[in-house]
Scaffold this motif. Structure first.
Motif, PDB file in Angstrom:
ATOM      1  N   ARG A  44       0.797  -1.229   0.000  1.00  0.00           N
ATOM      2  CA  ARG A  44       0.000   0.000   0.000  1.00  0.00           C
ATOM      3  C   ARG A  44       0.827   1.274   0.000  1.00  0.00           C
ATOM      4  NH1 ARG A  44      -4.617  -1.259   4.382  1.00  0.00           N
ATOM      5  NH2 ARG A  44      -5.227   0.877   3.875  1.00  0.00           N
ATOM      6  N   THR A  45       2.142   1.161   0.203  1.00  0.00           N
ATOM      7  CA  THR A  45       2.987   2.358   0.182  1.00  0.00           C
ATOM      8  C   THR A  45       4.135   2.268  -0.825  1.00  0.00           C
ATOM      9  OG1 THR A  45       4.449   1.529   1.917  1.00  0.00           O
ATOM     10  CG2 THR A  45       2.507   2.802   2.618  1.00  0.00           C
ATOM     11  N   GLY A  46       4.484   1.072  -1.248  1.00  0.00           N
ATOM     12  CA  GLY A  46       5.644   0.896  -2.113  1.00  0.00           C
ATOM     13  C   GLY A  46       6.952   0.861  -1.366  1.00  0.00           C
ATOM     14  N   LEU A  47       6.917   0.973  -0.043  1.00  0.00           N
ATOM     15  CA  LEU A  47       8.130   0.865   0.755  1.00  0.00           C
ATOM     16  C   LEU A  47       8.609  -0.583   0.791  1.00  0.00           C
ATOM     17  CD1 LEU A  47       6.958   3.132   3.713  1.00  0.00           C
ATOM     18  CD2 LEU A  47       8.641   3.759   1.964  1.00  0.00           C
ATOM     19  N   ARG A  48       9.899  -0.789   0.917  1.00  0.00           N
ATOM     20  CA  ARG A  48      10.461  -2.141   1.006  1.00  0.00           C
ATOM     21  C   ARG A  48      10.684  -2.478   2.486  1.00  0.00           C
ATOM     22  NH1 ARG A  48      15.134  -2.706  -0.191  1.00  0.00           N
ATOM     23  NH2 ARG A  48      15.818  -0.531  -0.370  1.00  0.00           N
ATOM     24  N   VAL A  49       9.831  -3.324   3.016  1.00  0.00           N
ATOM     25  CA  VAL A  49       9.845  -3.628   4.444  1.00  0.00           C
ATOM     26  C   VAL A  49      10.579  -4.933   4.698  1.00  0.00           C
ATOM     27  CG1 VAL A  49       8.433  -4.000   6.489  1.00  0.00           C
ATOM     28  CG2 VAL A  49       7.629  -2.449   4.678  1.00  0.00           C
ATOM     29  N   SER A  50      11.551  -4.887   5.601  1.00  0.00           N
ATOM     30  CA  SER A  50      12.272  -6.096   5.994  1.00  0.00           C
ATOM     31  C   SER A  50      12.291  -6.185   7.511  1.00  0.00           C
ATOM     32  CB  SER A  50      13.702  -6.088   5.451  1.00  0.00           C
ATOM     33  OG  SER A  50      14.431  -4.986   5.957  1.00  0.00           O
ATOM     34  N   ILE A  51      12.229  -7.410   8.018  1.00  0.00           N
ATOM     35  CA  ILE A  51      12.209  -7.652   9.457  1.00  0.00           C
ATOM     36  C   ILE A  51      13.611  -8.029   9.914  1.00  0.00           C
ATOM     37  CG2 ILE A  51      11.257  -9.094  11.292  1.00  0.00           C
ATOM     38  CD1 ILE A  51       8.718  -9.346   9.572  1.00  0.00           C
ATOM     39  N   SER A  52      14.133  -7.254  10.849  1.00  0.00           N
ATOM     40  CA  SER A  52      15.491  -7.452  11.312  1.00  0.00           C
ATOM     41  C   SER A  52      15.571  -8.608  12.304  1.00  0.00           C
ATOM     42  CB  SER A  52      15.997  -6.168  11.984  1.00  0.00           C
ATOM     43  OG  SER A  52      17.345  -6.290  12.372  1.00  0.00           O
ATOM     44  N   SER A  53      16.782  -9.031  12.585  1.00  0.00           N
ATOM     45  CA  SER A  53      17.041 -10.041  13.608  1.00  0.00           C
ATOM     46  C   SER A  53      18.330  -9.663  14.322  1.00  0.00           C
ATOM     47  CB  SER A  53      17.164 -11.436  12.991  1.00  0.00           C
ATOM     48  OG  SER A  53      18.223 -11.477  12.060  1.00  0.00           O
ATOM     49  N   VAL A  54      18.508 -10.236  15.484  1.00  0.00           N
ATOM     50  CA  VAL A  54      19.703  -9.949  16.268  1.00  0.00           C
ATOM     51  C   VAL A  54      20.918 -10.615  15.628  1.00  0.00           C
ATOM     52  CG1 VAL A  54      20.808 -10.424  18.496  1.00  0.00           C
ATOM     53  CG2 VAL A  54      18.474  -9.561  18.415  1.00  0.00           C
ATOM     54  N   LYS A  55      22.049  -9.951  15.718  1.00  0.00           N
ATOM     55  CA  LYS A  55      23.294 -10.457  15.145  1.00  0.00           C
ATOM     56  C   LYS A  55      23.625 -11.844  15.699  1.00  0.00           C
ATOM     57  CE  LYS A  55      28.180  -9.130  14.748  1.00  0.00           C
ATOM     58  NZ  LYS A  55      29.190  -8.111  15.156  1.00  0.00           N
ATOM     59  N   PRO A  56      24.011 -12.780  14.825  1.00  0.00           N
ATOM     60  CA  PRO A  56      24.380 -14.121  15.310  1.00  0.00           C
ATOM     61  C   PRO A  56      25.438 -14.047  16.413  1.00  0.00           C
ATOM     62  CG  PRO A  56      24.257 -14.102  12.923  1.00  0.00           C
ATOM     63  CD  PRO A  56      24.109 -12.672  13.360  1.00  0.00           C
ATOM     64  N   GLY A  57      25.233 -14.878  17.410  1.00  0.00           N
ATOM     65  CA  GLY A  57      26.153 -14.901  18.536  1.00  0.00           C
ATOM     66  C   GLY A  57      25.686 -14.088  19.720  1.00  0.00           C
ATOM     67  N   LEU A  58      24.673 -13.238  19.500  1.00  0.00           N
ATOM     68  CA  LEU A  58      24.105 -12.452  20.589  1.00  0.00           C
ATOM     69  C   LEU A  58      22.735 -13.018  20.959  1.00  0.00           C
ATOM     70  CD1 LEU A  58      24.958  -8.799  19.465  1.00  0.00           C
ATOM     71  CD2 LEU A  58      26.074 -10.134  21.251  1.00  0.00           C
ATOM     72  N   CYS A  59      22.417 -13.020  22.213  1.00  0.00           N
ATOM     73  CA  CYS A  59      21.115 -13.503  22.676  1.00  0.00           C
ATOM     74  C   CYS A  59      20.031 -12.537  22.220  1.00  0.00           C
ATOM     75  CB  CYS A  59      21.114 -13.632  24.187  1.00  0.00           C
ATOM     76  SG  CYS A  59      19.503 -14.065  24.880  1.00  0.00           S
ATOM     77  N   PRO A  60      18.979 -13.020  21.513  1.00  0.00           N
ATOM     78  CA  PRO A  60      17.942 -12.123  21.004  1.00  0.00           C
ATOM     79  C   PRO A  60      17.243 -11.306  22.085  1.00  0.00           C
ATOM     80  CG  PRO A  60      17.759 -14.281  19.982  1.00  0.00           C
ATOM     81  CD  PRO A  60      18.762 -14.409  21.087  1.00  0.00           C
ATOM     82  N   GLU A  61      17.119 -11.869  23.288  1.00  0.00           N
ATOM     83  CA  GLU A  61      16.429 -11.155  24.356  1.00  0.00           C
ATOM     84  C   GLU A  61      17.357 -10.244  25.158  1.00  0.00           C
ATOM     85  OE1 GLU A  61      16.076 -14.500  23.953  1.00  0.00           O
ATOM     86  OE2 GLU A  61      14.125 -14.365  22.949  1.00  0.00           O
ATOM     87  N   SER A  62      18.652 -10.354  24.952  1.00  0.00           N
ATOM     88  CA  SER A  62      19.587  -9.568  25.761  1.00  0.00           C
ATOM     89  C   SER A  62      19.549  -8.104  25.360  1.00  0.00           C
ATOM     90  CB  SER A  62      21.010 -10.102  25.589  1.00  0.00           C
ATOM     91  OG  SER A  62      21.496  -9.821  24.290  1.00  0.00           O
ATOM     92  N   ARG A  63      19.906  -7.238  26.304  1.00  0.00           N
ATOM     93  CA  ARG A  63      19.954  -5.810  25.984  1.00  0.00           C
ATOM     94  C   ARG A  63      21.020  -5.519  24.950  1.00  0.00           C
ATOM     95  NH1 ARG A  63      23.669  -3.123  29.790  1.00  0.00           N
ATOM     96  NH2 ARG A  63      22.441  -1.213  29.636  1.00  0.00           N
ATOM     97  N   ALA A  64      22.147  -6.244  24.987  1.00  0.00           N
ATOM     98  CA  ALA A  64      23.199  -6.044  23.989  1.00  0.00           C
ATOM     99  C   ALA A  64      22.713  -6.433  22.606  1.00  0.00           C
ATOM    100  CB  ALA A  64      24.442  -6.851  24.366  1.00  0.00           C
ATOM    101  N   GLY A  65      21.986  -7.541  22.507  1.00  0.00           N
ATOM    102  CA  GLY A  65      21.486  -7.991  21.220  1.00  0.00           C
ATOM    103  C   GLY A  65      20.457  -7.044  20.642  1.00  0.00           C
ATOM    104  N   ARG A  66      19.528  -6.596  21.480  1.00  0.00           N
ATOM    105  CA  ARG A  66      18.482  -5.690  21.002  1.00  0.00           C
ATOM    106  C   ARG A  66      19.043  -4.316  20.639  1.00  0.00           C
ATOM    107  NH1 ARG A  66      15.205  -4.792  25.264  1.00  0.00           N
ATOM    108  NH2 ARG A  66      16.432  -6.043  26.724  1.00  0.00           N
ATOM    109  N   ALA A  67      20.023  -3.839  21.417  1.00  0.00           N
ATOM    110  CA  ALA A  67      20.641  -2.549  21.110  1.00  0.00           C
ATOM    111  C   ALA A  67      21.437  -2.627  19.817  1.00  0.00           C
ATOM    112  CB  ALA A  67      21.537  -2.109  22.259  1.00  0.00           C
ATOM    113  N   GLU A  68      22.151  -3.745  19.603  1.00  0.00           N
ATOM    114  CA  GLU A  68      22.920  -3.909  18.370  1.00  0.00           C
ATOM    115  C   GLU A  68      21.991  -3.903  17.166  1.00  0.00           C
ATOM    116  OE1 GLU A  68      24.575  -5.628  14.898  1.00  0.00           O
ATOM    117  OE2 GLU A  68      23.003  -6.618  16.086  1.00  0.00           O
ATOM    118  N   GLU A  69      20.846  -4.570  17.276  1.00  0.00           N
ATOM    119  CA  GLU A  69      19.879  -4.595  16.185  1.00  0.00           C
ATOM    120  C   GLU A  69      19.371  -3.185  15.875  1.00  0.00           C
ATOM    121  OE1 GLU A  69      16.107  -7.409  15.344  1.00  0.00           O
ATOM    122  OE2 GLU A  69      15.828  -6.007  17.020  1.00  0.00           O
TER     123      GLU A  69
END
Length: 333
Positions: A44-69
């Protein structure tokens, strides 16, 4: 009073939007719903939407992982906008880890609500940049049956077209709860209550939007913006158990902390699922909390924890005239 002129470039079809999860990683719990939201926003907008993920090796729930993302999206030149997956409770953990210098050097459209308040306000306090208190991917753009027209139109008008003018009203509201594990049908809409001038008046100033209990997490920190001179657009969470009593506690804390001193106006968001009696109780609470001040107050505004939802820009001048809120300048350049 901060009058920001640091506004992000307007989006255009083909620009990259990165969806991040600084709080709850709900997209990993409901991946099909997240994909549906990305597809609807793209179509509906023509924007290219992608869903990010946490960098491999970092815990997805950790503050370091979420901040890096989050910082990776801020620093990525191909990312022209950053969109919250959804809110949560833990964005404040990232405050010392955010790359404020990078965001201030190259501001981007940043949109989300609820727990996103802490990063919206922190970025505003540190850089003066405009961000957008508005829809998130999982809770708004992924609606079964498509994103509500007002929600989509408001987001696109503000971030892609440099719209100015009166924020539109919603004739309907969607409050029905449908479990996301089985959202096999669109939710039903019902007639919306009109906005109400709880204390009439005219005011102008830059807008500062957020969720009250989230904003309170910044008290006593270096990330708290200066509220003075602003028109506040504040709303409340729809967490189970949050009602007028909790709103009274939070509003009194704002008042006791001096954060309502010197503000120009107060716009309160529509509380989701509250009864008429609870709404009347909230009105009495607000007038009591604001006793001795003179700024205009309007309730039942269409933003935050409600659907459909308007997109509100931080730091951009507005005029509040009773129940009408007018955006005076474009939010993007």
């Amino acid at each position: 009073m901060r009058q920001t002129r640091l506004r992000p470039p307007r989006l255009k079809a083909g620009d990259g939007v990165t969806v991040v999860s600084p709080s709850w990683r709900g997209g990993e719990v409901f991946p099909q719903r997240a994909a549906r939201g990305a597809a609807d926003l793209t179509a509906r907008t023509g924007l290219r939407v992608s869903i990010s993920s946490v960098k491999p090796g970092l815990c997805p729930e950790s503050r370091a992982g979420r901040a890096e993302e989050f910082n990776r999206a801020v620093q990525d030149p191909a990312t022209r906008a950053i969109l919250w997956m959804i809110g949560g409770l833990t964005a404040s953990e990232l405050l010392p880890l955010i790359d404020y210098e990078a965001f201030g050097a190259r501001p981007k459209v940043l949109c989300g609500y609820s727990d996103a308040t802490v990063l919206h306000h922190a970025l505003y306090a540190r850089t003066g940049a405009t961000t957008f208190y508005g829809p998130a991917l999982l809770s708004q753009f992924a609606e079964n049956g498509g994103t509500p027209e007002l929600t989509m139109d408001s987001f696109a008008e503000l971030t892609m077209r440099g719209w100015t003018g009166r924020f539109p009203t919603a004739s309907e509201v969607i409050e029905e709860f449908v479990d996301w594990a089985d959202d096999s049908r669109p939710r039903r809409a019902v007639p919306a209550l009109p906005r109400k001038a709880l204390r009439p008046g005219l005011a102008q100033g830059p807008l500062l939007a957020g969720c009250v209990p989230s904003a309170l997490q910044l008290l006593g920190t270096p990330w708290l913006p200066d509220y003075r001179g602003h028109v506040l657009a504040f709303e409340f969470t729809d967490d189970n158990g949050y009602g007028p009593g909790q709103a009274a506690r939070d509003l009194w804390q704002l008042r006791h902390a001096g954060l309502l001193d010197g503000v120009e106006g107060l716009v309160l968001g529509r509380p989701r699922g509250w009864s008429d009696a609870q709404r009347e109780q909230l009105e009495r609470i607000v007038l009591d909390v604001c006793h001795g001040t003179a700024f205009p107050i309007v309730t039942e505004f269409e933003f935050g924890h409600t659907d459909p939802v308007l997109t509100l820009p931080t730091g951009v001048p507005v005029e509040l005239d009773n129940t009408t809120l007018t955006l005076l300048e474009p939010s993007v350049r």
